[in-house]
Design a protein around this motif. Structure first.
Motif, PDB file in Angstrom:
ATOM      1  N   SER A 279       0.834  -1.210   0.000  1.00 31.39           N
ATOM      2  CA  SER A 279       0.000   0.000   0.000  1.00 31.39           C
ATOM      3  C   SER A 279       0.865   1.256   0.000  1.00 31.39           C
ATOM      4  CB  SER A 279      -0.941   0.012   1.206  1.00 31.39           C
ATOM      5  OG  SER A 279      -1.910  -0.996   1.097  1.00 31.39           O
ATOM      6  N   TRP A 280       1.993   1.204   0.699  1.00 31.48           N
ATOM      7  CA  TRP A 280       2.892   2.355   0.741  1.00 31.48           C
ATOM      8  C   TRP A 280       3.370   2.704  -0.665  1.00 31.48           C
ATOM      9  CZ3 TRP A 280       7.817   3.730  -0.641  1.00 31.48           C
ATOM     10  CH2 TRP A 280       8.340   4.892  -0.072  1.00 31.48           C
ATOM     11  N   TYR A 281       3.699   1.686  -1.438  1.00 34.61           N
ATOM     12  CA  TYR A 281       4.189   1.916  -2.798  1.00 34.61           C
ATOM     13  C   TYR A 281       3.084   2.477  -3.694  1.00 34.61           C
ATOM     14  CZ  TYR A 281       8.247  -0.750  -1.296  1.00 34.61           C
ATOM     15  OH  TYR A 281       9.378  -1.174  -0.628  1.00 34.61           O
ATOM     16  N   GLY A 282       1.839   2.029  -3.462  1.00 31.43           N
ATOM     17  CA  GLY A 282       0.733   2.590  -4.216  1.00 31.43           C
ATOM     18  C   GLY A 282       0.503   4.052  -3.882  1.00 31.43           C
ATOM     19  N   VAL A 283       0.605   4.388  -2.592  1.00 35.20           N
ATOM     20  CA  VAL A 283       0.412   5.776  -2.170  1.00 35.20           C
ATOM     21  C   VAL A 283       1.513   6.665  -2.740  1.00 35.20           C
ATOM     22  CG1 VAL A 283       0.332   7.350  -0.196  1.00 35.20           C
ATOM     23  CG2 VAL A 283      -0.875   5.160  -0.093  1.00 35.20           C
ATOM     24  N   VAL A 284       2.759   6.209  -2.669  1.00 32.83           N
ATOM     25  CA  VAL A 284       3.844   7.049  -3.183  1.00 32.83           C
ATOM     26  C   VAL A 284       3.724   7.206  -4.697  1.00 32.83           C
ATOM     27  CG1 VAL A 284       5.704   5.378  -3.670  1.00 32.83           C
ATOM     28  CG2 VAL A 284       6.268   7.614  -2.769  1.00 32.83           C
ATOM     29  N   GLY A 285       3.223   6.172  -5.387  1.00 37.21           N
ATOM     30  CA  GLY A 285       2.997   6.285  -6.828  1.00 37.21           C
ATOM     31  C   GLY A 285       1.955   7.337  -7.144  1.00 37.21           C
ATOM     32  N   CYS A 286       0.832   7.329  -6.400  1.00 39.65           N
ATOM     33  CA  CYS A 286      -0.218   8.332  -6.594  1.00 39.65           C
ATOM     34  C   CYS A 286       0.305   9.732  -6.294  1.00 39.65           C
ATOM     35  CB  CYS A 286      -1.405   8.023  -5.688  1.00 39.65           C
ATOM     36  SG  CYS A 286      -2.328   6.532  -6.103  1.00 39.65           S
ATOM     37  N   PHE A 287       1.028   9.865  -5.195  1.00 40.51           N
ATOM     38  CA  PHE A 287       1.560  11.152  -4.742  1.00 40.51           C
ATOM     39  C   PHE A 287       2.514  11.736  -5.779  1.00 40.51           C
ATOM     40  CE2 PHE A 287       4.476  13.527  -1.752  1.00 40.51           C
ATOM     41  CZ  PHE A 287       3.533  14.447  -1.304  1.00 40.51           C
ATOM     42  N   LYS A 288       3.445  10.919  -6.222  1.00 42.72           N
ATOM     43  CA  LYS A 288       4.441  11.367  -7.196  1.00 42.72           C
ATOM     44  C   LYS A 288       3.791  11.781  -8.517  1.00 42.72           C
ATOM     45  CE  LYS A 288       8.374   9.549  -9.863  1.00 42.72           C
ATOM     46  NZ  LYS A 288       9.317   8.398 -10.007  1.00 42.72           N
ATOM     47  N   LEU A 289       2.916  10.923  -9.038  1.00 43.44           N
ATOM     48  CA  LEU A 289       2.318  11.214 -10.342  1.00 43.44           C
ATOM     49  C   LEU A 289       1.398  12.424 -10.269  1.00 43.44           C
ATOM     50  CD1 LEU A 289       2.030  10.508 -13.280  1.00 43.44           C
ATOM     51  CD2 LEU A 289       0.327   8.781 -12.675  1.00 43.44           C
ATOM     52  N   ALA A 290       0.655  12.564  -9.168  1.00 49.12           N
ATOM     53  CA  ALA A 290      -0.219  13.731  -9.017  1.00 49.12           C
ATOM     54  C   ALA A 290       0.590  15.017  -9.074  1.00 49.12           C
ATOM     55  CB  ALA A 290      -0.981  13.637  -7.698  1.00 49.12           C
ATOM     56  N   ILE A 291       1.738  15.012  -8.425  1.00 53.23           N
ATOM     57  CA  ILE A 291       2.573  16.219  -8.387  1.00 53.23           C
ATOM     58  C   ILE A 291       3.202  16.487  -9.758  1.00 53.23           C
ATOM     59  CG2 ILE A 291       4.701  17.171  -7.412  1.00 53.23           C
ATOM     60  CD1 ILE A 291       3.852  15.778  -4.756  1.00 53.23           C
ATOM     61  N   ILE A 292       3.629  15.438 -10.444  1.00 57.43           N
ATOM     62  CA  ILE A 292       4.197  15.619 -11.785  1.00 57.43           C
ATOM     63  C   ILE A 292       3.159  16.231 -12.722  1.00 57.43           C
ATOM     64  CG2 ILE A 292       5.022  14.384 -13.835  1.00 57.43           C
ATOM     65  CD1 ILE A 292       6.382  12.397 -11.921  1.00 57.43           C
ATOM     66  N   LEU A 293       1.957  15.674 -12.724  1.00 56.90           N
ATOM     67  CA  LEU A 293       0.913  16.160 -13.628  1.00 56.90           C
ATOM     68  C   LEU A 293       0.472  17.572 -13.279  1.00 56.90           C
ATOM     69  CD1 LEU A 293      -1.351  12.988 -14.000  1.00 56.90           C
ATOM     70  CD2 LEU A 293       0.545  13.716 -15.450  1.00 56.90           C
ATOM     71  N   GLU A 294       0.498  17.908 -11.996  1.00 58.32           N
ATOM     72  CA  GLU A 294       0.038  19.227 -11.555  1.00 58.32           C
ATOM     73  C   GLU A 294       0.920  20.344 -12.084  1.00 58.32           C
ATOM     74  OE1 GLU A 294      -2.601  21.838  -9.392  1.00 58.32           O
ATOM     75  OE2 GLU A 294      -2.717  19.839 -10.320  1.00 58.32           O
ATOM     76  N   GLY A 295       2.165  20.002 -12.454  1.00 58.66           N
ATOM     77  CA  GLY A 295       3.072  21.015 -12.976  1.00 58.66           C
ATOM     78  C   GLY A 295       2.514  21.729 -14.192  1.00 58.66           C
ATOM     79  N   THR A 296       1.832  20.988 -15.056  1.00 59.55           N
ATOM     80  CA  THR A 296       1.241  21.602 -16.250  1.00 59.55           C
ATOM     81  C   THR A 296       0.132  22.575 -15.863  1.00 59.55           C
ATOM     82  OG1 THR A 296       1.752  19.641 -17.585  1.00 59.55           O
ATOM     83  CG2 THR A 296       0.067  21.135 -18.434  1.00 59.55           C
ATOM     84  N   TYR A 297      -0.674  22.190 -14.864  1.00 60.64           N
ATOM     85  CA  TYR A 297      -1.752  23.080 -14.433  1.00 60.64           C
ATOM     86  C   TYR A 297      -1.200  24.349 -13.795  1.00 60.64           C
ATOM     87  CZ  TYR A 297      -6.138  24.648 -12.381  1.00 60.64           C
ATOM     88  OH  TYR A 297      -7.253  25.396 -12.049  1.00 60.64           O
ATOM     89  N   ALA A 298      -0.127  24.210 -13.011  1.00 62.94           N
ATOM     90  CA  ALA A 298       0.502  25.386 -12.391  1.00 62.94           C
ATOM     91  C   ALA A 298       1.012  26.344 -13.466  1.00 62.94           C
ATOM     92  CB  ALA A 298       1.633  24.953 -11.473  1.00 62.94           C
ATOM     93  N   ARG A 299       1.601  25.792 -14.519  1.00 60.11           N
ATOM     94  CA  ARG A 299       2.096  26.634 -15.618  1.00 60.11           C
ATOM     95  C   ARG A 299       0.939  27.266 -16.387  1.00 60.11           C
ATOM     96  NH1 ARG A 299       5.719  22.322 -15.687  1.00 60.11           N
ATOM     97  NH2 ARG A 299       4.584  21.225 -17.325  1.00 60.11           N
ATOM     98  N   TYR A 300      -0.158  26.524 -16.531  1.00 61.72           N
ATOM     99  CA  TYR A 300      -1.340  27.084 -17.195  1.00 61.72           C
ATOM    100  C   TYR A 300      -1.879  28.288 -16.424  1.00 61.72           C
ATOM    101  CZ  TYR A 300      -6.383  27.691 -17.509  1.00 61.72           C
ATOM    102  OH  TYR A 300      -7.633  28.236 -17.562  1.00 61.72           O
ATOM    103  N   CYS A 301      -1.884  28.202 -15.107  1.00 61.64           N
ATOM    104  CA  CYS A 301      -2.387  29.301 -14.288  1.00 61.64           C
ATOM    105  C   CYS A 301      -1.583  30.583 -14.513  1.00 61.64           C
ATOM    106  CB  CYS A 301      -2.359  28.918 -12.806  1.00 61.64           C
ATOM    107  SG  CYS A 301      -3.552  27.628 -12.363  1.00 61.64           S
ATOM    108  N   ALA A 302      -0.335  30.409 -14.954  1.00 63.06           N
ATOM    109  CA  ALA A 302       0.516  31.564 -15.254  1.00 63.06           C
ATOM    110  C   ALA A 302       0.547  31.869 -16.743  1.00 63.06           C
ATOM    111  CB  ALA A 302       1.932  31.303 -14.745  1.00 63.06           C
ATOM    112  N   GLY A 303      -0.356  31.222 -17.509  1.00 62.64           N
ATOM    113  CA  GLY A 303      -0.434  31.481 -18.944  1.00 62.64           C
ATOM    114  C   GLY A 303       0.643  30.807 -19.757  1.00 62.64           C
ATOM    115  N   LYS A 304       1.226  29.726 -19.226  1.00 68.80           N
ATOM    116  CA  LYS A 304       2.349  29.081 -19.905  1.00 68.80           C
ATOM    117  C   LYS A 304       2.046  27.665 -20.391  1.00 68.80           C
ATOM    118  CE  LYS A 304       5.734  31.655 -17.101  1.00 68.80           C
ATOM    119  NZ  LYS A 304       6.294  32.448 -18.203  1.00 68.80           N
TER     120      LYS A 304
END
Length: 331
Positions: A279-304
């Motif tokens: 379960s720990w490995y599943g949680v870290v997988g979700c955590f890591k991927l969520a943060i990686i994908l969120e980078g695009t949204y953060a850049r979108y918020c700045a018009g990038k």
């Protein structure tokens, strides 16, 4: 190719498989043999050449093993030849499920089910490789590999705050709770091995005439660490039994694929590794991927970044956070 004694004469039948902003793949023939060339994009990024060299190193190390992978032929680190490092590999005769299923696979639930199990066997075969024996000692930083996972990705999330318009990823207390849970429940030890690093279904080629994996592809994130991280990546990206998906992979036909629980069980039957903390490995997988994908949204918020892509990935990030919290509750 001449210096590597790889035939002679003209290059023919060139076919661009991928290109543009991503890594370039081109298939071609020379002297009666087919090759696939892989190189960084035309506008080479900061670490692109190093990435190509690492991919070539791991594929060469896997030669002759039971791990399904593109056969390595030769590599070139001299950037004067093509403007970037590159390597040559054998073509893979197979298909990716994101491009649709052939009739054999589409018409048989047993074939679809077996595809998922074969995927797990490919990952367990990779995890069983003696990395020292194949020359990969020093290919990754083993000390503290698991304990630095949560801090590493939490730090990445903090960096998005440079985009002042970005509202953050979901509820801040949820992120803090996940990071704390990962720290508090981190396995105390692991058996080092080779991991793919991005082992979800989009990076698998299946055989055209069977349910077996023809090759795991896109090895740019491969390293030495805990191979169970790859299984955690599967837990994060595989549909739930009710069909709920964290990632909306266009073209994917999940059909009668095994459930996450069946995949974990099958992995355990083919691996010597202790799955008591899976379960720990599943949680870290979700955590890591969520943060990686969120980078695009953060850049979108700045018009990038484009709105449609950013909002789709942000929605996936939120679903991944929800899955992480559920896995924590069930652990």
């Amino acid at each position: 190719m001449d210096t590597q004694q790889l035939g002679n004469g003209a290059i023919t039948n060139t076919n661009l498989l991928t290109g543009g902003t991503q890594n370039i793949l081109m298939q071609f023939d020379r002297a009666g043999r087919s090759y696939v060339l892989r190189r960084p994009p035309i506008h080479v990024r900061k670490y692109s050449n190093k990435t190509m060299q690492r991919e070539a190193t791991v594929l060469a190390a896997l030669s002759g093993s039971d791990v399904p992978h593109p056969g390595f032929i030769a590599s070139c680190d001299d950037t004067e030849v093509l403007g970037a490092s590159f390597y040559l590999m054998e073509p893979v005769k197979g298909f990716n499920m994101l491009n649709g299923l052939p009739d054999l696979h589409k018409s048989s639930e047993s074939v679809q089910h077996r595809m998922g199990l074969s995927h797990m066997e490919a990952l367990t075969a990779l995890g069983e490789i003696d990395y020292k024996a194949v020359g990969l000692e020093g290919f990754g930083k083993i000390d503290g590999y698991l304990t630095r996972q949560a801090p590493r990705w939490l730090d990445q999330l903090e960096r998005y705050k440079i985009y002042e318009e970005w509202p953050g990823l979901g509820e801040a207390n949820s992120i803090s709770a996940i990071a704390k849970w990962l720290d508090d429940n981190c396995p105390s030890s692991f058996d080092p091995g080779v991991l793919h690093g991005d082992a979800h279904i989009a990076n698998v080629m299946f055989s055209l005439d069977s349910a077996e994996v023809a090759a795991l592809i896109d090895w740019e994130l491969a390293t030495i660490g805990d191979p169970l991280i790859d299984l955690g990546w599967i837990i994060a990206t595989w549909p739930d039994a009710d069909g709920t998906q964290t990632l909306l992979l266009e073209g994917a036909e999940w059909g009668a694929y095994p459930t996450i629980e069946e995949l974990i069980k099958h992995y355990g039957e083919h691996s010597h590794r202790d799955l008591s903390h899976i379960s720990w490995y599943g949680v870290v997988g979700c955590f890591k991927l969520a943060i990686i994908l969120e980078g695009t949204y953060a850049r979108y918020c700045a018009g990038k970044a484009p709105k449609d892509v950013a909002e789709r990935l942000h929605a996936s990030s939120l679903r991944l956070i929800d899955r992480a919290l559920r896995l924590m509750r069930e652990a």
